[in-house]
Design an enzyme around this catalytic site. Structure first.
Site, mmCIF file in Angstrom:
data_model
loop_
_atom_site.group_PDB
_atom_site.id
_atom_site.type_symbol
_atom_site.label_atom_id
_atom_site.label_comp_id
_atom_site.label_asym_id
_atom_site.label_seq_id
_atom_site.Cartn_x
_atom_site.Cartn_y
_atom_site.Cartn_z
ATOM 1 N N ILE A 162 -4.094 4.308 0.663
ATOM 2 C CA ILE A 162 -4.605 4.672 1.980
ATOM 3 C C ILE A 162 -5.806 5.607 1.867
ATOM 4 O O ILE A 162 -6.796 5.470 2.590
ATOM 5 C CB ILE A 162 -3.501 5.364 2.807
ATOM 6 C CG1 ILE A 162 -2.287 4.445 2.957
ATOM 7 C CG2 ILE A 162 -4.031 5.781 4.180
ATOM 8 C CD1 ILE A 162 -1.028 5.170 3.371
ATOM 9 N N TYR A 178 0.829 -1.198 0.000
ATOM 10 C CA TYR A 178 0.000 0.000 0.000
ATOM 11 C C TYR A 178 0.866 1.251 0.000
ATOM 12 O O TYR A 178 2.050 1.222 0.368
ATOM 13 C CB TYR A 178 -0.969 0.012 1.186
ATOM 14 C CG TYR A 178 -0.314 0.215 2.544
ATOM 15 C CD1 TYR A 178 -0.110 1.502 3.051
ATOM 16 C CD2 TYR A 178 0.082 -0.866 3.318
ATOM 17 C CE1 TYR A 178 0.477 1.688 4.293
ATOM 18 C CE2 TYR A 178 0.670 -0.688 4.557
ATOM 19 C CZ TYR A 178 0.871 0.597 5.045
ATOM 20 O OH TYR A 178 1.460 0.782 6.270
ATOM 21 N N CYS A 179 0.265 2.352 -0.436
ATOM 22 C CA CYS A 179 0.910 3.658 -0.440
ATOM 23 C C CYS A 179 -0.190 4.707 -0.304
ATOM 24 O O CYS A 179 -1.330 4.369 0.008
ATOM 25 C CB CYS A 179 1.735 3.860 -1.710
ATOM 26 S SG CYS A 179 0.776 3.690 -3.233
ATOM 27 N N THR A 180 0.116 5.958 -0.554
ATOM 28 C CA THR A 180 -0.869 7.012 -0.309
ATOM 29 C C THR A 180 -2.094 6.886 -1.209
ATOM 30 O O THR A 180 -3.231 6.854 -0.744
ATOM 31 C CB THR A 180 -0.235 8.400 -0.503
ATOM 32 O OG1 THR A 180 0.943 8.486 0.284
ATOM 33 C CG2 THR A 180 -1.207 9.504 -0.100
#
Length: 258
Positions: A210, A181-183
């Site tokens: 996210i 996951y990332c932003t």
């Protein structure tokens, strides 16, 4: 809060970058939008802020281009515009990984949506009974503000360090389901394709990152705030701006950008 903040990306081959840059910049200036649009041969990455009318006007014009017709931005609100100006920049990559063999425009990485990931985390395994491990692909100054509980965090200073970090540690994920996951989804998309190149199985990206998780769920399993690349610095689990200070400059001296 009357300002709509959007972020979106799409990996798609673009060969008209200078003309596209001028067209998008002109449209944003007409609408008085502020933010940043990144263009590269591999696609588009955008962060914009304005009124609902301004944002909807931009998205309507963007969707007129068949290449971008399916882009669905992630949204959050603020009291003021968190950008000082409008920029449309040409780059070599819309997210720098320095791994030219990884070409997301050739086929998307496997993804899991936010409600499904939350359900997996609630039950402690995926639908096939495998243990689920979360992998944070963001930089250290981002993970310092918040991350998923018990996520693996390599403490990298920039995304270019990710390929070496995962290659040295891939054995720990054997027999498990790995969700990166990332932003907003862009980094973890490249990350999953790289992990597949390494021969890793049962690897997924969190669809929309996210921001989409916080938009589509109640935020359970997320801890802290989420760093965003604008004047808000970070948003909380309800996507409301926080008052955390801007992190110190990157150790390599470059500006903090998406």
């Amino acid at each position: 809060m009357s300002i709509v903040n959007i972020s979106a990306y799409k990996f798609i081959s673009l060969d008209d970058l200078p003309a596209l840059r001028e067209r998008l910049l002109e449209r944003c200036e007409v609408l008085a939008l502020k933010g940043t649009i990144l263009l590269a041969p591999e696609g588009i990455n955008l962060f914009l802020a304005g009124s609902r009318e301004q944002i909807d006007g931009f998205m309507a014009s963007l969707h007129e281009d068949p290449r971008f017709a399916d882009i669905a931005p992630k949204e959050s609100l603020s009291d003021s515009v968190p950008f000082g100006r409008m920029r449309v920049r040409l780059k070599r990559e819309i997210i720098t990984m320095q791994a030219p063999a990884i070409r997301p425009e050739g086929g998307r990485a496997p993804a899991v949506d936010a409600p499904t990931l939350q359900r997996w985390l609630d039950q402690g395994h995926d639908d096939d009974g495998r243990e689920v491990v979360l992998l944070d692909t963001r930089n250290d100054y981002e993970t310092d503000l918040g991350k998923f509980a018990q996520a693996v965090d390599y403490r990298i200073a920039s995304f270019t360090a990710f390929p070496a970090a995962i290659a040295a540690d891939s054995a720990r994920y054997e027999g498990k389901t790995l969700v990166s996951y990332c932003t907003g989804g862009i980094r973890c998309e490249k990350a999953v394709l790289h992990m597949q190149e390494l021969g890793m199985q049962h690897v997924y990206q969190l669809e929309g990152g996210i921001l989409k998780y916080l938009e589509d769920t109640d935020g359970t399993h997320w801890q802290g705030d989420c760093f965003v690349f604008d004047g808000r610095v970070a948003v909380d689990s309800k996507l409301a701006p926080t008052d955390v200070p801007m992190p110190a400059p990157r150790r390599d001296g470059k500006e903090i950008t998406p």
